[in-house]
Write a protein that holds these residues in place. Structure first.
Motif, PDB file in Angstrom:
ATOM      1  N   ASP A   1       0.790  -1.010   0.023  1.00  0.00           N
ATOM      2  CA  ASP A   1      -0.037  -0.098  -0.002  1.00  0.00           C
ATOM      3  C   ASP A   1       0.700   1.335   0.032  1.00  0.00           C
ATOM      4  N   PHE A   2       1.943   1.368   1.041  1.00  0.00           N
ATOM      5  CA  PHE A   2       2.830   2.454   0.887  1.00  0.00           C
ATOM      6  C   PHE A   2       3.447   2.482  -0.600  1.00  0.00           C
TER       7      PHE A   2
ATOM      8  N   ARG B   1       4.300   5.407  -5.526  1.00  0.00           N
ATOM      9  CA  ARG B   1       4.546   5.447  -7.255  1.00  0.00           C
ATOM     10  C   ARG B   1       3.561   6.351  -7.775  1.00  0.00           C
ATOM     11  N   ASN B   2       2.047   6.118  -7.249  1.00  0.00           N
ATOM     12  CA  ASN B   2       0.930   6.808  -8.158  1.00  0.00           C
ATOM     13  C   ASN B   2       0.423   8.001  -7.504  1.00  0.00           C
ATOM     14  N   GLY B   3       0.778   8.279  -6.468  1.00  0.00           N
ATOM     15  CA  GLY B   3       0.097   9.643  -5.917  1.00  0.00           C
ATOM     16  C   GLY B   3       0.855  10.794  -6.108  1.00  0.00           C
TER      17      GLY B   3
ATOM     18  N   GLU C   1      -5.848   9.089  -4.618  1.00  0.00           N
ATOM     19  CA  GLU C   1      -7.358   9.270  -4.292  1.00  0.00           C
ATOM     20  C   GLU C   1      -7.944   7.583  -4.497  1.00  0.00           C
ATOM     21  N   LYS C   2      -8.812   7.280  -3.469  1.00  0.00           N
ATOM     22  CA  LYS C   2      -9.442   5.799  -3.504  1.00  0.00           C
ATOM     23  C   LYS C   2     -11.035   6.237  -3.456  1.00  0.00           C
TER      24      LYS C   2
ATOM     25  N   TYR D   1      -9.102   9.466   0.389  1.00  0.00           N
ATOM     26  CA  TYR D   1      -7.789   9.441   0.126  1.00  0.00           C
ATOM     27  C   TYR D   1      -7.019   8.436   0.948  1.00  0.00           C
ATOM     28  N   ASP D   2      -5.794   7.812   0.611  1.00  0.00           N
ATOM     29  CA  ASP D   2      -4.927   7.294   1.100  1.00  0.00           C
ATOM     30  C   ASP D   2      -3.691   8.346   1.412  1.00  0.00           C
ATOM     31  N   LEU D   3      -3.276   8.486   2.302  1.00  0.00           N
ATOM     32  CA  LEU D   3      -2.179   9.450   2.698  1.00  0.00           C
ATOM     33  C   LEU D   3      -1.096   8.907   3.229  1.00  0.00           C
TER      34      LEU D   3
END
Length: 113
Positions: free
Chosen positions: A12-13, A18-20, A34-35, A79-81
């Motif tokens: 997940d990290f 990579r994509n964030g 964003e999820k 969001y994932d932060l």
């Protein structure tokens, strides 16, 4: 902070890094991704070994978790932060860490309107 609000898995990290997208100030770096399939944000914390001993690193993580608890209602939910602490955070109090986190969250447009 509740367990379902935390990011623990390395995959997940890596996906977020990579994509964030990212924003930074002198003390903190934030990566966000964003999820749309979740109804609350999730946070992963990273404090490197260069910052201090284990006691200091754990203190910084406690400060960041507590700041997220206080700011929980004003952060966008889907969001994932990932928050990466930089060296100046080792000299900061809780209120300074919270102020720095608020600043970087505002710059990354993560607050609800």
């Amino acid at each position: 902070m509740k367990k379902e609000y935390r990011i623990k898995k390395n995959e997940d990290f890596q996906k977020i890094l990579r994509n964030g997208q990212s924003f930074a100030n002198r003390q903190l770096v934030i990566y966000y991704y964003e999820k749309n399939d979740q109804n609350h944000f999730r946070v992963g914390l990273s404090v490197g070994k260069k910052i201090g001993n284990a006691v200091k690193r754990n203190e910084i993580k406690r400060y960041l978790r507590h700041a997220f608890i206080e700011l929980e209602d004003s952060i966008k939910p889907n969001y994932d932060l990932v928050i990466i602490a930089r060296k100046p955070t080792s000299q900061m109090s809780f209120h300074e860490v919270k102020k720095s986190l608020t600043h970087v969250l505002k710059r990354s447009n993560m607050f609800r309107q």
